[in-house]
Design a protein around this motif. Structure first.
Motif, PDB file in Angstrom:
ATOM      1  N   VAL A 158      -3.639  -2.066  -5.141  1.00 56.25           N
ATOM      2  CA  VAL A 158      -2.635  -3.071  -4.783  1.00 56.25           C
ATOM      3  C   VAL A 158      -2.478  -4.112  -5.887  1.00 56.25           C
ATOM      4  CG1 VAL A 158      -2.934  -2.757  -2.305  1.00 56.25           C
ATOM      5  CG2 VAL A 158      -4.392  -4.378  -3.509  1.00 56.25           C
ATOM      6  N   THR A 197      -6.836   6.198  -6.335  1.00 54.55           N
ATOM      7  CA  THR A 197      -6.732   4.803  -5.903  1.00 54.55           C
ATOM      8  C   THR A 197      -8.108   4.126  -5.876  1.00 54.55           C
ATOM      9  OG1 THR A 197      -6.897   5.435  -3.561  1.00 54.55           O
ATOM     10  CG2 THR A 197      -4.690   5.273  -4.501  1.00 54.55           C
ATOM     11  N   VAL A 203       1.708   1.800  -3.515  1.00 53.18           N
ATOM     12  CA  VAL A 203       0.569   2.371  -4.241  1.00 53.18           C
ATOM     13  C   VAL A 203       0.520   3.883  -4.046  1.00 53.18           C
ATOM     14  CG1 VAL A 203      -1.953   2.474  -4.359  1.00 53.18           C
ATOM     15  CG2 VAL A 203      -0.814   0.263  -4.199  1.00 53.18           C
ATOM     16  N   GLU A 212       0.826  -1.216   0.000  1.00 53.80           N
ATOM     17  CA  GLU A 212       0.000   0.000   0.000  1.00 53.80           C
ATOM     18  C   GLU A 212       0.855   1.259   0.000  1.00 53.80           C
ATOM     19  OE1 GLU A 212      -4.149  -1.597   2.019  1.00 53.80           O
ATOM     20  OE2 GLU A 212      -2.857  -0.257   3.183  1.00 53.80           O
TER      21      GLU A 212
END
Length: 331
Positions: free
Chosen positions: A326, A184, A44, A41
């Motif tokens: 992810v 995201t 990301v 994460e």
């Protein structure tokens, strides 16, 4: 309107662009340990700003270079008087840039964790100190008759300036959280929306207090309208977060930051660095400016190259517009 005025406006636009664009990647960097739960994460989050963070810093370099060329007296007084905080900002930005490039050079969790701490530090410090610096510019500093700063470092840490630092810190954190929610999918997006609302409430309270203080000190009808529009835009941004409209939320957040920064330049004009010792010692767009020939050459350079830079940066944002999660990070 003279070329002095044109370049004051141009520098204001550059700082607005820097605060809006670098503001969200400062926010992403600060929130790295808050929004991410593991290494994937964190990757990301870093990837959301990976293609754009260094381009955003170009706005700072251009603003500094334009100030040096267009208003050398302003540049000299500002960078000598604010030497220590600007040096700390520079060190933090260098450390942050190195961290982005080096965190993936070794396959070691400890190695990446240490560089992630550097990203947090390199994002937090400038986010705070830029607000302190700009609040001092608007408030004024101790300039003598030769335009030399005669105050101390501690004079820069006055209540008004510290409030300005907390405003930029909280605004950038909110702006960054909104950007993460825009870029995201999955759990990170949900957490980012929640954090954006929490930090947004704090930022709204601090920003209103700072803008009211500024208006009481040296505001005008124009700056009152600009401050009110900034406040409405920020409230709208938080409302769009609740509604799940991250694109609108990010646009309104950017507008709020841009209007707030622009209002400070309107408050400042025609000064560029007021003196608290004697108004006659203040630097203005007239006594701090370069020669008309220099300003004329700079204007032609800006007219030719600025559109190229804007088109290129806009294209880079368009290319990397897709949301990520992810699932996009390889094992």
């Amino acid at each position: 309107m003279t070329l002095n005025d044109v370049w004051f406006i141009a520098i204001a636009v550059l700082w607005v662009g820097y605060f809006v664009l670098e503001g969200f990647d400062f926010g992403v960097g600060m929130l790295l340990p808050v929004l991410s739960r593991d290494g994937v994460e964190r990757r990301v989050m870093i990837n959301t700003i990976g293609p754009v963070w260094d381009g955003n810093e170009v706005w700072l370099l251009t603003a500094g270079g334009a100030t040096f060329a267009a208003f050398p007296e302003w540049y000299a007084s500002l960078f000598s008087g604010f030497y220590l905080p600007l040096f700390v900002i520079l060190v933090a930005l260098i450390l942050r840039g190195v961290a982005f490039e080096y965190r993936g050079k070794r396959d070691s969790d400890r190695w990446r964790a240490n560089w992630d701490k550097a990203i947090v530090f390199g994002s937090f410090v400038p986010a705070l100190l830029w607000g302190v610096a700009f609040a001092n510019i608007v408030r004024g500093v101790k300039l003598d008759a030769s335009h030399e700063y005669v105050g101390t470092f501690w004079d820069l840490l006055n209540p008004y300036a510290l409030l300005g630092g907390l405003v930029t810190l909280s605004l950038f954190a909110t702006h960054g959280a909104i950007f993460v929610s825009l870029k995201t999918v999955g759990e990170i997006r949900v957490r980012a929306r929640s954090i954006a609302l929490q930090t947004g409430v704090v930022a709204a309270v601090l920003a209103v207090a700072f803008l009211v203080w500024t208006q009481v000190r040296s505001g005008s009808a124009v700056t009152i309208v600009m401050a009110a529009l900034a406040a409405l835009a920020f409230v709208g941004a938080l409302g769009m977060v609740v509604a799940g409209r991250e694109g609108w939320s990010f646009g309104l957040s950017a507008a709020a930051i841009g209007l707030a920064v622009a209002s400070l330049f309107v408050v400042l004009y025609p000064d560029v660095l007021p003196s608290t010792l004697d108004p006659a010692n203040s630097l203005t767009v007239t006594n701090a400016a370069a020669s008309p020939k220099t300003l004329g050459i700079m204007t032609w350079v800006a007219v030719i190259f600025l559109p190229v830079v804007l088109v290129y940066q806009s294209w880079s944002y368009w290319v990397f517009r897709r949301r990520i999660g992810v699932q996009d990070i390889p094992a």
